[in-house]
Structure formats: structure tokens, C-alpha cells
Scaffold this motif. Sequence first.
Motif, PDB file in Angstrom:
ATOM      1  N   HIS A 150      -9.361   3.365  12.102  1.00 10.50           N
ATOM      2  CA  HIS A 150     -10.238   4.562  11.545  1.00 10.50           C
ATOM      3  C   HIS A 150     -10.921   4.435  11.026  1.00 10.50           C
ATOM      4  O   HIS A 150     -11.912   5.307  10.859  1.00 10.50           O
ATOM      5  CB  HIS A 150      -9.382   5.775  11.761  1.00 10.50           C
ATOM      6  N   GLY A 151     -10.677   3.247  10.329  1.00 12.39           N
ATOM      7  CA  GLY A 151     -11.890   2.261   9.701  1.00 12.39           C
ATOM      8  C   GLY A 151     -11.533   3.430   7.621  1.00 12.39           C
ATOM      9  O   GLY A 151     -12.142   3.237   7.548  1.00 12.39           O
ATOM     10  N   ALA A 152     -10.001   3.951   7.838  1.00 12.40           N
ATOM     11  CA  ALA A 152     -10.301   4.497   6.627  1.00 12.40           C
ATOM     12  C   ALA A 152      -9.859   3.644   5.258  1.00 12.40           C
ATOM     13  O   ALA A 152      -9.660   2.621   6.044  1.00 12.40           O
ATOM     14  CB  ALA A 152      -8.879   4.980   6.850  1.00 12.40           C
ATOM     15  N   GLY A 194       1.111  -1.448  -0.381  1.00 13.51           N
ATOM     16  CA  GLY A 194      -0.106   0.144  -0.082  1.00 13.51           C
ATOM     17  C   GLY A 194       0.700   0.969   0.072  1.00 13.51           C
ATOM     18  O   GLY A 194       1.130   2.119  -0.386  1.00 13.51           O
ATOM     19  N   TRP A 195       1.429   0.972   0.868  1.00 10.45           N
ATOM     20  CA  TRP A 195       2.936   2.553   0.257  1.00 10.45           C
ATOM     21  C   TRP A 195       3.709   2.243  -0.543  1.00 10.45           C
ATOM     22  O   TRP A 195       4.190   1.479  -0.959  1.00 10.45           O
ATOM     23  CB  TRP A 195       3.929   2.553   1.976  1.00 10.45           C
ATOM     24  N   PHE A 207      -4.868   7.246   1.511  1.00 10.19           N
ATOM     25  CA  PHE A 207      -5.999   6.432   1.811  1.00 10.19           C
ATOM     26  C   PHE A 207      -7.757   7.194   1.426  1.00 10.19           C
ATOM     27  O   PHE A 207      -7.474   8.429   1.585  1.00 10.19           O
ATOM     28  CB  PHE A 207      -6.587   6.306   3.229  1.00 10.19           C
ATOM     29  N   LYS A 208      -8.715   6.359   1.511  1.00 12.72           N
ATOM     30  CA  LYS A 208     -10.181   6.608   1.607  1.00 12.72           C
ATOM     31  C   LYS A 208     -11.223   6.964   2.651  1.00 12.72           C
ATOM     32  O   LYS A 208     -10.798   6.385   3.253  1.00 12.72           O
ATOM     33  CB  LYS A 208     -10.825   6.232   0.295  1.00 12.72           C
ATOM     34  N   HIS A 209     -11.531   8.283   2.698  1.00 11.36           N
ATOM     35  CA  HIS A 209     -12.392   8.591   4.216  1.00 11.36           C
ATOM     36  C   HIS A 209     -13.087  10.050   3.676  1.00 11.36           C
ATOM     37  O   HIS A 209     -13.158  10.703   3.469  1.00 11.36           O
ATOM     38  CB  HIS A 209     -11.936   8.567   5.013  1.00 11.36           C
ATOM     39  N   ILE A 249       0.564   4.086  11.270  1.00 13.21           N
ATOM     40  CA  ILE A 249      -0.344   4.759  10.529  1.00 13.21           C
ATOM     41  C   ILE A 249      -1.286   3.942  10.028  1.00 13.21           C
ATOM     42  O   ILE A 249      -2.154   4.273   9.652  1.00 13.21           O
ATOM     43  CB  ILE A 249       0.281   6.341   8.963  1.00 13.21           C
ATOM     44  N   ASP A 250      -0.407   2.756   9.530  1.00 17.26           N
ATOM     45  CA  ASP A 250      -1.527   1.518   8.613  1.00 17.26           C
ATOM     46  C   ASP A 250      -2.226   1.102  10.097  1.00 17.26           C
ATOM     47  O   ASP A 250      -3.777   0.431   9.526  1.00 17.26           O
ATOM     48  CB  ASP A 250      -0.881   0.676   8.485  1.00 17.26           C
TER      49      ASP A 250
END
Length: 102
Positions: free
Chosen positions: A97-99, A20-21, A32-34, A90-91
Motif C-alpha cells: 500500500h506504500g505505507a 519494526g514490531w 506506519f506513516k501514510h 499486515i507488513d
Amino acid sequence: MTPQPLSEEQIVAHLAELPGWEREGQAIARTFKHAYHECVHLAMYVAAKAREVGHHPDIHITWQRIRFVITTHDAGNRLTAKDFELARHIDVIAAGHGAETV
Ligand SMILES: C[C@H](O)[C@H](O)[C@H]1CNC2=NC(N)=NC(=O)C2=N1
């Protein structure tokens, strides 16, 4: 103590452990999408962890996206182990946080 820049081989090995990075020169980045306000809220949690570990990401917030970019300024804006340690934090925070991953 000034963190030591990593070799190319070390960077590749660290990055392989962080799906992902992405590498951006001598930095690593992830988006991330949020929901917008959730991105702002997530940034606060990451900022608290950054203060705790003494290592801070650049944080870019746009509509429904939050993007973290990390490099080590004290090492001349080079990648060090501290960057990959922060990415792991961060991951964990983003997942909690549900991101969404993008
Ligand atoms: C004294 C303080 O801990 C240092 O300046 C820290 C602060 N946060 C940091 N964050 C990042 N990304 N790179 C650094 O070299 C760095 N250094």
C-alpha cells in the motif's frame, strides 16, 4: 481450538523475525506513516485480511499515522502464534500500500 500462549523464549524468537514490531507486554505493535486518507484505506485492507484469517488487530488512526496493536483475546489477552502470523500479513499489505515505516 483455543490458541496456546507462547513462552517468553518463543515470543522473543518470533519478534526477532519481525523487524519494526515492538513488544508491549502481552501485545505487539507497529506504526506506519501514510497520508490520513491512505491510513483509512489501508485499515480497510487489513480489516479484510483480519476477517479472512479470523484474527483482528486494534487499529489506531491519527494524522499521518496508523498503529496496529495485536494480542489474542481468546487466550486471555496473551501473545500466540496467530498474533505474529497477522503481523506478517499486515507488513505485506502495508508495503504493498506504500505505507512508510517509522
Ligand atoms: C470466533 C472468532 O474467530 C474469534 O473470536 C476470534 C476473532 N478475532 C480475534 N482477534 C484477536 N486479536 N484475538 C482473538 O482471540 C480473536 N478471536
